[in-house]
Design an enzyme around this catalytic site. Structure first.
Site, short mmCIF file in Angstrom:
data_model
loop_
_atom_site.label_atom_id
_atom_site.label_comp_id
_atom_site.label_asym_id
_atom_site.label_seq_id
_atom_site.Cartn_x
_atom_site.Cartn_y
_atom_site.Cartn_z
N PRO A 67 7.13 0.96 -4.17
CA PRO A 67 7.01 -0.48 -4.45
C PRO A 67 5.54 -0.88 -4.56
O PRO A 67 4.73 -0.55 -3.69
CB PRO A 67 7.65 -1.14 -3.22
CG PRO A 67 8.48 -0.07 -2.60
CD PRO A 67 7.79 1.22 -2.89
N GLN A 121 12.79 -3.29 -2.77
CA GLN A 121 12.30 -3.37 -1.40
C GLN A 121 12.41 -4.82 -0.92
O GLN A 121 11.74 -5.70 -1.46
CB GLN A 121 10.84 -2.91 -1.31
CG GLN A 121 10.32 -2.86 0.12
CD GLN A 121 8.83 -2.54 0.18
OE1 GLN A 121 8.01 -3.33 -0.27
NE2 GLN A 121 8.49 -1.39 0.74
N TYR A 173 3.72 -6.49 7.89
CA TYR A 173 4.57 -7.62 7.55
C TYR A 173 5.58 -7.87 8.67
O TYR A 173 5.53 -7.22 9.71
CB TYR A 173 5.23 -7.38 6.19
CG TYR A 173 4.19 -7.25 5.08
CD1 TYR A 173 3.21 -8.24 4.90
CD2 TYR A 173 4.14 -6.13 4.26
CE1 TYR A 173 2.23 -8.12 3.92
CE2 TYR A 173 3.17 -6.00 3.27
CZ TYR A 173 2.21 -7.01 3.12
OH TYR A 173 1.24 -6.88 2.15
N ARG A 218 11.07 1.53 5.12
CA ARG A 218 9.66 1.95 5.09
C ARG A 218 9.00 1.57 6.41
O ARG A 218 9.06 0.42 6.83
CB ARG A 218 8.90 1.33 3.92
CG ARG A 218 7.40 1.57 3.99
CD ARG A 218 6.66 1.29 2.71
NE ARG A 218 6.66 2.47 1.84
CZ ARG A 218 5.86 2.62 0.78
NH1 ARG A 218 4.99 1.67 0.47
NH2 ARG A 218 5.91 3.71 0.05
N ARG A 247 -0.44 4.76 -7.02
CA ARG A 247 -1.59 4.75 -7.93
C ARG A 247 -1.46 5.79 -9.05
O ARG A 247 -1.85 5.52 -10.19
CB ARG A 247 -2.88 4.98 -7.13
CG ARG A 247 -3.25 3.80 -6.22
CD ARG A 247 -4.49 4.13 -5.39
NE ARG A 247 -4.90 3.00 -4.58
CZ ARG A 247 -4.42 2.72 -3.37
NH1 ARG A 247 -3.49 3.51 -2.84
NH2 ARG A 247 -4.84 1.68 -2.69
#
Length: 353
Positions: free
Chosen positions: A23, A99, A182, A230, A324
Site C-alpha cells: 500500500p 488496506q 497510526y 500489517r 519504491r
C-alpha cells in the site's frame, strides 16, 4: 520455476506469484474517492505482473484520514468508485486488495509535496485527531483528543462497515493497518498508550482494540477471502513495542482468523535510529513466521529479483511486498521473472513488442 513466481494460496484465493504491491499513499483522492490516478496507478501494477495489488491506506471514516486527500471507504459511493479499479485488476490476472486504516494522532496533515506538516487548526480542511491518549506525535502536531469507549466502539463499527463495502467493491484481500504509528499501532505501544482502563496498561489490554477489530472484520469478511494485518514489529525505541510483543500479537491474530502478517517497523515516534539497509526488515518476517507459525510478508528495500527469490526460497517469508521498486518500474515483476529464468507473461497488447 523460481520460488518468487510460484503460486501461493490463502483460503480460496490463489496468488499467481509472491510479488505483492505494498500500500502506497497517493494523496490524490477527492473526499476519499479514488480517481483516474488510482485506476492508472494501481492498474499499471496489475498489468506489470504483480500477484496482489493493495490499495493505499484507506480510511474507515473521514477523521481517520492522514490528509484530506487520502483514500476512504465509508459509503456505498466509495465502493462503487473502487469497483471499476478492482474489475480492471482482476481482468489483468491479479488480486485486488485494500488496506483499511485509521490515522489516529497522525491525521489532519498536508500532502507530502506541500510539506506534509499538520494542518493548522484554522485551516478549512483541518480536524482534531483522535488517539488512545492525549499525546501528540511530535512538536508542532496537535494534541489529539483521548478516545472515549464510545469512540472506540464507533471505530470498530466503522471497520466493519468498510469491510462490507470492500465486498461490494470487489476486493479479495483486506489488510488491517496496525503499523506506522497510526491508530491501532498507537493502542499497541506503551509509548503512545497511557490509558488506565481496559484498553491500556498491560499487553493484553493494549492488544484489545486491534484484536477486537480483527475479530469483527473477520466475521464480516467472507470466509473464503484472506485477511492480512500489517505490523510495525518494533518501534526502534526503548520501552516501546517490540518483536516479542509482535510475536504474541501475531499468535492471537492467527487465532481470530488473520491469514498473513505483513512485517514492517517504526514510525510511531520520531527521531529514532533505524538501521536501514537492503532487506533490513526481513528478519522480522522470518521470526514471526517461525515463532507464530503464520504466513508472513517481507518488506523494506527489497529491490533485486535474486534477493526477493532468496527470501522465499529460504523460508524467511511467504511473499515480498514492494513499494519504491514498483514506483520506479511498474513492470518489475515481469522483468524479475525473466531475470530468474521464468517465462514472463506479458499482456498480449505488449507481448508482440
Amino acid at each position: 520455476m523460481s520460488h518468487l513466481f510460484s503460486p501461493f494460496t490463502l483460503r480460496d484465493v490463489t496468488f499467481k506469484n509472491r510479488v505483492f504491491v505494498s500500500p502506497m499513499c497517493q494523496y490524490s483522492s477527492d473526499d476519499g474517492m479514488p480517481t483516474d490516478w488510482h485506476l492508472v496507478h494501481l492498474g499499471s501494477r496489475a498489468v506489470g505482473g504483480a500477484g496482489l495489488v493493495i490499495v493505499e491506506a484507506t480510511s474507515v471514516n473521514p477523521v481517520g484520514r492522514i490528509s484530506p486527500d487520502d483514500s476512504g471507504l465509508w459509503s456505498p459511493a466509495h465502493a462503487t468508485a473502487f469497483a471499476r479499479i478492482t474489475k480492471f485488476i482482476k481482468e489483468n490476472n491479479s488480486i485486488p486488495g485494500v488496506q483499511l486504516a485509521h490515522a489516529g494522532r497522525k491525521a489532519s496533515t498536508d500532502a507530502p509535496w506541500h510539506g506534509g506538516h499538520p494542518l493548522p487548526p484554522e485551516h478549512p480542511k483541518a480536524w482534531q485527531p483522535l488517539a488512545p491518549s492525549a499525546i501528540p506525535f511530535d512538536t508542532g502536531y496537535p494534541v489529539p483528543r483521548e478516545m472515549t469507549t464510545a469512540d472506540i466502539d464507533k471505530v470498530v463499527a466503522d471497520f466493519v462497515t468498510s469491510t462490507r463495502l470492500a465486498v461490494e467493491a470487489g476486493f479479495q484481500v483486506i489488510e488491517l493497518h496496525m503499523a506506522h504509528g497510526y491508530l491501532l499501532h498507537e493502542f499497541l505501544s506503551p509509548l503512545s498508550n497511557h490509558r488506565t482502563d481496559s484498553y491500556g496498561g498491560s499487553l493484553e489490554n493494549r492488544m484489545r482494540l486491534p484484536l477486537r477489530v480483527a475479530q469483527e472484520v473477520r466475521r464480516a469478511w467472507p470466509k473464503g477471502l484472506p485477511l492480512f494485518a500489517r505490523l510495525s514489529v518494533t518501534d526502534w525505541a526503548e520501552g516501546g513495542w517490540d518483536l516479542p510483543q509482535s510475536i504474541r500479537l501475531s499468535k492471537e491474530l492467527k487465532e481470530v482468523g488473520v491469514d498473513l502478517i505483513d512485517c514492517s517497523s517504526g514510525a510511531l515516534v520520531p527521531h529514532v535510529k533505524i538501521p536501514v539497509g537492503p532487506g533490513y526488515q526481513v528478519p522480522f518476517a522470518a521470526a514471526i513466521r517461525k515463532e507464530a507459525e503464520i504466513p508472513t510478508g517481507a518488506v523494506g528495500l527489497i529491490t533485486d529479483a535474486h534477493q526477493a527469490d532468496e527470501i522465499i526460497a529460504d523460508g524467511q517469508a511467504d511473499a515480498v511486498l514492494l513499494a519504491r521498486a514498483l514506483l520506479r518500474d511498474p513492470y518489475w515483476p515481469l522483468r524479475a521473472a525473466k531475470t530468474l529464468g521464468d517465462k514472463p507473461a506479458w499482456p498480449p497488447q505488449y507481448g508482440r513488442a
